[in-house]
Design an enzyme around this catalytic site. Sequence first.
Site, PDB file in Angstrom:
ATOM      1  N   ASP A  80       0.783  -1.222   0.000  1.00 49.97           N
ATOM      2  CA  ASP A  80       0.000   0.000   0.000  1.00 49.97           C
ATOM      3  C   ASP A  80       0.821   1.280   0.000  1.00 49.97           C
ATOM      4  OD1 ASP A  80      -2.444   1.642   0.462  1.00 49.97           O
ATOM      5  OD2 ASP A  80      -1.470   1.994   2.389  1.00 49.97           O
ATOM      6  N   ASP A  83       4.496   0.628   4.059  1.00 49.80           N
ATOM      7  CA  ASP A  83       4.364  -0.623   4.808  1.00 49.80           C
ATOM      8  C   ASP A  83       4.246  -1.792   3.836  1.00 49.80           C
ATOM      9  OD1 ASP A  83       1.794  -0.467   3.763  1.00 49.80           O
ATOM     10  OD2 ASP A  83       0.985   0.477   5.561  1.00 49.80           O
ATOM     11  N   TYR A 232      -7.806   2.313   6.829  1.00 53.59           N
ATOM     12  CA  TYR A 232      -8.647   2.746   5.710  1.00 53.59           C
ATOM     13  C   TYR A 232     -10.114   2.549   6.079  1.00 53.59           C
ATOM     14  CZ  TYR A 232      -4.575   3.402   2.784  1.00 53.59           C
ATOM     15  OH  TYR A 232      -3.388   3.865   2.260  1.00 53.59           O
ATOM     16  N   GLU A 477       5.307   9.924   3.817  1.00 52.48           N
ATOM     17  CA  GLU A 477       4.972   8.584   3.334  1.00 52.48           C
ATOM     18  C   GLU A 477       4.241   8.652   1.993  1.00 52.48           C
ATOM     19  OE1 GLU A 477       3.202   4.348   4.990  1.00 52.48           O
ATOM     20  OE2 GLU A 477       2.478   6.209   5.902  1.00 52.48           O
TER      21      GLU A 477
END
Length: 624
Positions: A80, A83, A232, A477
């Site tokens: 994703d 990670d 999410y 990120e």
Amino acid sequence: MSKFGGSLLGVSLLLTVLLAAATTAAEYYNYGSALDKTFLFFEAQRSGKLPATLRVKWRGHSGLKDGLAQGVSLEGGYYDAGDHVKFGLPMAFSVTMLSWAAVDNRKELSGLNQMQQTLWSIRWVTDYFIKAHPQPNVLWGQVGDGQSDHYCWQRAEDMTTSRTAYKLDQYHPGSDLAGETAAAFAAPSLAFKPYNSSYSTILLSHAKELFSFADKYRGLYTDSIPNAKAFYMSSGYSDELLWAVAWLHRATGDQYYLKYTIDNAGYMGGTGWGMKEFSWDNKYAGVQVLLSKVLLEGKGGPYTSTLKQYQMKADYFACACLKKNGGYNIQTTPGGLMYVREWNNLQYSSAAAFLLAVYSDHLSAANAKLNCPDGSVQPQALLDFARSQADYILGKNRQGMSYLVGYGPKYPIRVHHRGASVPSIFVQRSSVSCVQGFDSWYRRSQADPNVIYGALVGGPDQNDNYSDDRTNYEQSEPTLSGTAPLVGLFAKLSVGSYGGGYSKPYQTTKQQATSYKATPTTYTPKQSGAPIEFLHSITANWMAGNTRYYRHKVIIKNSSQKQISDLKLKIEDLSGPIWGLIPTGQKNTYQLPRWQKILRAEQTHDFVYVQGGPQAKVSVLSYY
């Protein structure tokens, strides 16, 4: 002498400044180079067994046993973000965005020799989704435990965290995730249709089944997969159901799907919600733009009045972005960046910019204007706003920094990404443990040993400030859902009046016969002038146990002006029975039946095979 020397110095400084400004300006607008780098990010995010042709050389195989503990192979797909969890909802949204680019920006991507890369990026996910949807009412929606994964800082190749797989079924529904995945099958079916019609048919079959599952068994996916809630969390599923049927209507032309969007327009919020956001969680603006296209093309028919309501909401989104919405506008930073949320804000500006570029094209094609509360606007204004967001991302901002890693002279070098921050497994072959990763690599102030080209980081705050710090995950990120919309955006801006270069074209080779396998080497439409042509179609499909089988029909055509004889074919990845060809005794080699030794000019011969999974790869070995 000193006066003359001072003048020379002044001229020299002026030329230096002008040259630097020109170089910087050119860098902002090199959308083709930026586009190429985005594909490298998707290569870096790959899970599974990697092909030898992978350009990201610091990555290795990983996640090869995903799903096996639950009795299903879930190898493949994308990690994703920084990670190693494969979250279904943002991954599906990302492949829908990539496919939308492949469909609406086909001309631009083909002109840049990037259609092949686009389809590769899509198929790495759709092949995974096919495995994740083994039965009509079953969808494996996540691999990996977000909690344990986030307590470890390891390379994907070293993973010691849980690889638990989580599924949806009729007893554990998830209309949002199943609906988005249906869209992520329907949109790619359009993208692949000109290049691989049988694969397109497979994708469309999955899209229809998943939408039926999502619609019949209603519920939030995070209620069925609680592990995803902290990462999410879905705000609802009505937008995903409308999103799925809008793509199914576009892929099929079936009025059933269009009628669904009309019958549920008010109940599901399609004509009720005016949005100032478009994202992995909120698809309403995307639905409204998709359905506006139907209206603008004059295809509304009896549904015209409701489609006009959809367009009013599409206009609301567009006008809000242009700050011409009667005060109900988006927020922007002092530097002009669309600002939605503190956490990973650039994903919202990239998605909005792409959507506005799409809507600009739809309006332009219909010779229509955008009607805002503060006045009518030409479609070009939408494209100008989209360009402003792209330029901000590429360095036209107060920091003078490109937020697309690897692009331009200044970009983030301490990205919150495990693989980028730890030396490659080919450099440091010893395993890196959870704690060791944090102690040795996460907290270090030095630059990442691996540049993760094409990654769009979270970006600056509401005041245009950015901290290039690996521990600052809200800003540093990158995510799939942030980078995916850039493909269509950069493709659109790289041609026409915006210019832009393309730094390293990848040539698409011509084939005499169109053939594909799970890891394709090229995507080339049927060549009408080739001596031998193949037309591949699927004539039936059915479930047997937990496997879906397909009946494949292949028409061989002699397109030359003379007869050919002793045709030998190579058929790879064939796992089922075949009719209409005879094995030669050599591995994977077949020939025509004895009664069909010669193919006259324009003559055809058919053969059929049955198997589960992707189609076989068919190519010509020899003929006389």
